[in-house]
Design a protein around this motif. Structure first.
Motif, mmCIF file in Angstrom:
data_model
loop_
_atom_site.group_PDB
_atom_site.id
_atom_site.type_symbol
_atom_site.label_atom_id
_atom_site.label_comp_id
_atom_site.label_asym_id
_atom_site.label_seq_id
_atom_site.Cartn_x
_atom_site.Cartn_y
_atom_site.Cartn_z
ATOM 1 N N ALA A 101 0.946 -1.389 -0.114
ATOM 2 C CA ALA A 101 0.037 0.024 -0.017
ATOM 3 C C ALA A 101 0.904 1.474 -0.075
ATOM 4 C CB ALA A 101 -0.888 0.082 1.219
ATOM 5 N N ALA A 102 1.895 1.330 0.805
ATOM 6 C CA ALA A 102 2.730 2.267 0.811
ATOM 7 C C ALA A 102 3.584 2.508 -0.451
ATOM 8 C CB ALA A 102 3.814 2.460 2.106
ATOM 9 N N VAL A 103 4.014 1.299 -0.981
ATOM 10 C CA VAL A 103 4.590 1.607 -2.228
ATOM 11 C C VAL A 103 3.807 1.965 -3.346
ATOM 12 C CG1 VAL A 103 6.034 0.045 -4.046
ATOM 13 C CG2 VAL A 103 6.228 -0.195 -1.558
ATOM 14 N N SER A 104 2.683 1.522 -3.596
ATOM 15 C CA SER A 104 1.761 1.882 -4.422
ATOM 16 C C SER A 104 1.570 3.592 -4.724
ATOM 17 C CB SER A 104 0.598 1.268 -4.704
ATOM 18 O OG SER A 104 -0.540 1.348 -3.432
ATOM 19 N N GLY A 105 1.141 4.133 -3.482
ATOM 20 C CA GLY A 105 1.179 5.626 -3.308
ATOM 21 C C GLY A 105 2.253 6.419 -3.706
ATOM 22 N N ALA A 106 3.254 6.021 -2.996
ATOM 23 C CA ALA A 106 4.619 6.653 -3.167
ATOM 24 C C ALA A 106 5.136 6.478 -4.707
ATOM 25 C CB ALA A 106 5.839 6.309 -2.482
ATOM 26 N N GLY A 107 4.628 5.290 -5.421
ATOM 27 C CA GLY A 107 5.194 5.058 -6.756
ATOM 28 C C GLY A 107 4.416 5.942 -7.770
ATOM 29 N N ALA A 108 3.042 5.959 -7.585
ATOM 30 C CA ALA A 108 2.549 6.923 -8.288
ATOM 31 C C ALA A 108 2.773 8.211 -8.364
ATOM 32 C CB ALA A 108 0.855 6.772 -8.076
ATOM 33 N N ALA A 109 3.118 8.754 -7.109
ATOM 34 C CA ALA A 109 3.602 10.098 -7.004
ATOM 35 C C ALA A 109 4.865 10.432 -7.715
ATOM 36 C CB ALA A 109 3.748 10.632 -5.526
ATOM 37 N N GLN A 127 6.255 8.536 -10.284
ATOM 38 C CA GLN A 127 6.045 8.328 -11.672
ATOM 39 C C GLN A 127 5.404 9.572 -12.230
ATOM 40 O OE1 GLN A 127 3.504 5.026 -12.943
ATOM 41 N NE2 GLN A 127 3.876 5.457 -14.915
ATOM 42 N N GLU A 128 4.352 10.271 -11.547
ATOM 43 C CA GLU A 128 4.066 11.389 -12.105
ATOM 44 C C GLU A 128 5.053 12.397 -12.034
ATOM 45 O OE1 GLU A 128 0.868 14.929 -10.664
ATOM 46 O OE2 GLU A 128 0.624 13.069 -9.935
ATOM 47 N N HIS A 129 5.817 12.709 -11.000
ATOM 48 C CA HIS A 129 6.960 13.673 -10.891
ATOM 49 C C HIS A 129 7.989 13.207 -12.164
ATOM 50 C CE1 HIS A 129 9.870 16.321 -9.548
ATOM 51 N NE2 HIS A 129 10.999 15.408 -9.493
ATOM 52 N N ARG A 130 8.180 11.995 -12.348
ATOM 53 C CA ARG A 130 9.215 11.818 -13.419
ATOM 54 C C ARG A 130 8.713 11.971 -14.753
ATOM 55 N NH1 ARG A 130 10.469 7.034 -11.129
ATOM 56 N NH2 ARG A 130 8.380 5.838 -12.161
ATOM 57 N N GLU A 131 7.311 11.870 -14.995
ATOM 58 C CA GLU A 131 6.967 12.370 -16.219
ATOM 59 C C GLU A 131 6.868 13.724 -16.361
ATOM 60 O OE1 GLU A 131 2.915 10.409 -16.580
ATOM 61 O OE2 GLU A 131 3.792 8.425 -16.675
ATOM 62 N N ARG A 132 6.570 14.392 -15.361
ATOM 63 C CA ARG A 132 6.583 15.833 -15.684
ATOM 64 C C ARG A 132 7.971 16.487 -15.783
ATOM 65 N NH1 ARG A 132 5.165 18.609 -10.793
ATOM 66 N NH2 ARG A 132 4.948 16.760 -9.589
ATOM 67 N N PHE A 133 8.949 15.758 -15.023
ATOM 68 C CA PHE A 133 10.382 16.415 -15.238
ATOM 69 C C PHE A 133 11.025 15.822 -16.779
ATOM 70 C CE2 PHE A 133 15.079 15.767 -14.611
ATOM 71 C CZ PHE A 133 15.208 16.924 -13.992
ATOM 72 N N PHE A 134 10.744 14.726 -17.116
ATOM 73 C CA PHE A 134 11.356 13.967 -18.262
ATOM 74 C C PHE A 134 10.650 14.373 -19.582
ATOM 75 C CE2 PHE A 134 13.939 11.718 -15.125
ATOM 76 C CZ PHE A 134 15.132 12.150 -15.548
ATOM 77 N N GLY A 135 9.445 14.940 -19.361
ATOM 78 C CA GLY A 135 8.322 14.838 -20.403
ATOM 79 C C GLY A 135 8.716 15.528 -21.553
ATOM 80 N N GLY A 136 9.264 16.826 -21.430
ATOM 81 C CA GLY A 136 9.602 17.614 -22.424
ATOM 82 C C GLY A 136 8.523 18.150 -23.067
#
Length: 72
Positions: free
Chosen positions: A37-45, A47-56
């Motif tokens: 449960a803790a991993v899925s919530g942190a993982g989604a956050a 992933q969203e940060h990673r997509e915003r940073f590397f999205g271009g």
């Protein structure tokens, strides 16, 4: 303290320090010990940060580029 005992203590300390460093470098933490449960919530956050940073910028054309010239 005799010189022989002092050298033996120093060598033992160096060996212990080296063994501790090797264990610290070689042994990796087990990722399966975390709760899902803790991993899925942190993982989604993450992933969203990673997509915003590397999205271009999808509207920018970067296929042509510019020739790189050495500056010497």
């Amino acid at each position: 303290m005799t010189p022989r005992l002092l050298v033996a203590v120093a060598v033992a300390g160096i060996v212990a320090l080296g063994a501790g460093m090797m264990i610290w470098v070689v042994v990796q933490p087990n990722a399966t010990t975390e709760t899902p449960a803790a991993v899925s919530g942190a993982g989604a956050a993450r992933q969203e940060h990673r997509e915003r940073f590397f999205g271009g910028d999808p509207d920018r054309d970067v296929r042509g580029g510019q020739e790189m010239k050495p500056r010497w």
